[in-house]
Enzyme design. Structure first.
Site, PDB file in Angstrom:
ATOM      1  N   SER A  38      59.842  30.181  70.652  1.00 58.55           N
ATOM      2  CA  SER A  38      59.703  28.815  70.142  1.00 58.55           C
ATOM      3  C   SER A  38      60.417  28.601  68.814  1.00 58.55           C
ATOM      4  CB  SER A  38      58.237  28.428  70.005  1.00 58.55           C
ATOM      5  OG  SER A  38      57.625  29.154  68.969  1.00 58.55           O
ATOM      6  N   LYS A  91      55.469  27.719  63.119  1.00 52.28           N
ATOM      7  CA  LYS A  91      56.324  26.536  63.327  1.00 52.28           C
ATOM      8  C   LYS A  91      56.846  26.054  61.977  1.00 52.28           C
ATOM      9  CE  LYS A  91      54.993  26.282  67.687  1.00 52.28           C
ATOM     10  NZ  LYS A  91      55.641  27.215  68.544  1.00 52.28           N
TER      11      LYS A  91
END
Length: 169
Positions: A38, A91
Site C-alpha cells: 500500500s 499511511k
C-alpha cells in the site's frame, strides 16, 4: 554465596535495561516492519524475490510528536486501524482538520472534522485508507515514520510529499 550475588546482580541489570528499553519503545521511538504494497514505492518497492522478512522494510517510528499531535501534510504515520484496533497501518497524511478533500470517482467532497486527519497510501490501487473508512481520529496515531532502517541498501530519511490525488482544495 558469591554466585548468588552475581546472579542477583545480573537479574537486576537485565530487569533495569528491560524497563528502560520498554520505556524508550513506548515513549520515544520504536522499529516497525512494513508489510504489503500500500505504501510502495516509498516502502517495499516491487522486486522479484520471495524472501519476505529479509526484503520487507523496517522503519523508525518516533513518538514524541504524540504529545501535542504535531503532524502536517505529507507525514507518514503508524496508526491503529479504525476497523480493528489491534491492526496497525502505515499511511501518509494528506488532509488535516478543516481541509476539504475531494473523494476519488465521485463529485463529493469531505470536510475533515477537528481532531481527525485524512490518510492515503502511496499506492492507491493496493491501499485500504481514508478513501474506504473516512477521516481517522488523531488519537489513533501511534507515531511518525522518519527513516527506513532495513534493508541496508534502502537506509535513509523519509521525504514529506503529497500524492497527486485527493489533495485538499
Amino acid at each position: 554465596m558469591r554466585s548468588t550475588s552475581f546472579l542477583w546482580n545480573v537479574c537486576k541489570s537485565s530487569f533495569t535495561f528491560g524497563l528502560i528499553g520498554l520505556t524508550v519503545s513506548d515513549r520515544v521511538a520504536s522499529v516497525v516492519r512494513v508489510r504489503g504494497l500500500s505504501m510502495s514505492p516509498t516502502f517495499n518497492p516491487p522486486n522479484n524475490t520471495s524472501l519476505g522478512l529479509f526484503t520487507d522494510d523496517h522503519v523508525l517510528v518516533e513518538k514524541r510528536c504524540l504529545t501535542d499531535y504535531k503532524f502536517s501534510h505529507g507525514d507518514v504515520v503508524v496508526f491503529c486501524s479504525p476497523r480493528n484496533y489491534k491492526e496497525k497501518q502505515i499511511k501518509r497524511i494528506t488532509g488535516m482538520p478543516g481541509d476539504w478533500i475531494s473523494v476519488p470517482f465521485s463529485y463529493d467532497a469531505v470536510r475533515i472534522p477537528e481532531g481527525h486527519c485524512w490518510v492515503e497510501g502511496d499506492n492507491p490501487t493496493d491501499s485500504l485508507d481514508s478513501r474506504s473508512f473516512g477521516p481517522i481520529p488523531l488519537g489513533l496515531i501511534r507515531g511518525r515514520v522518519t527513516h527506513v532502517l532495513w534493508p541496508p541498501q534502502r537506509v535513509g530519511k523519509i521525504d514529506k510529499k503529497l500524492p497527486r490525488s485527493g489533495l485538499s482544495f
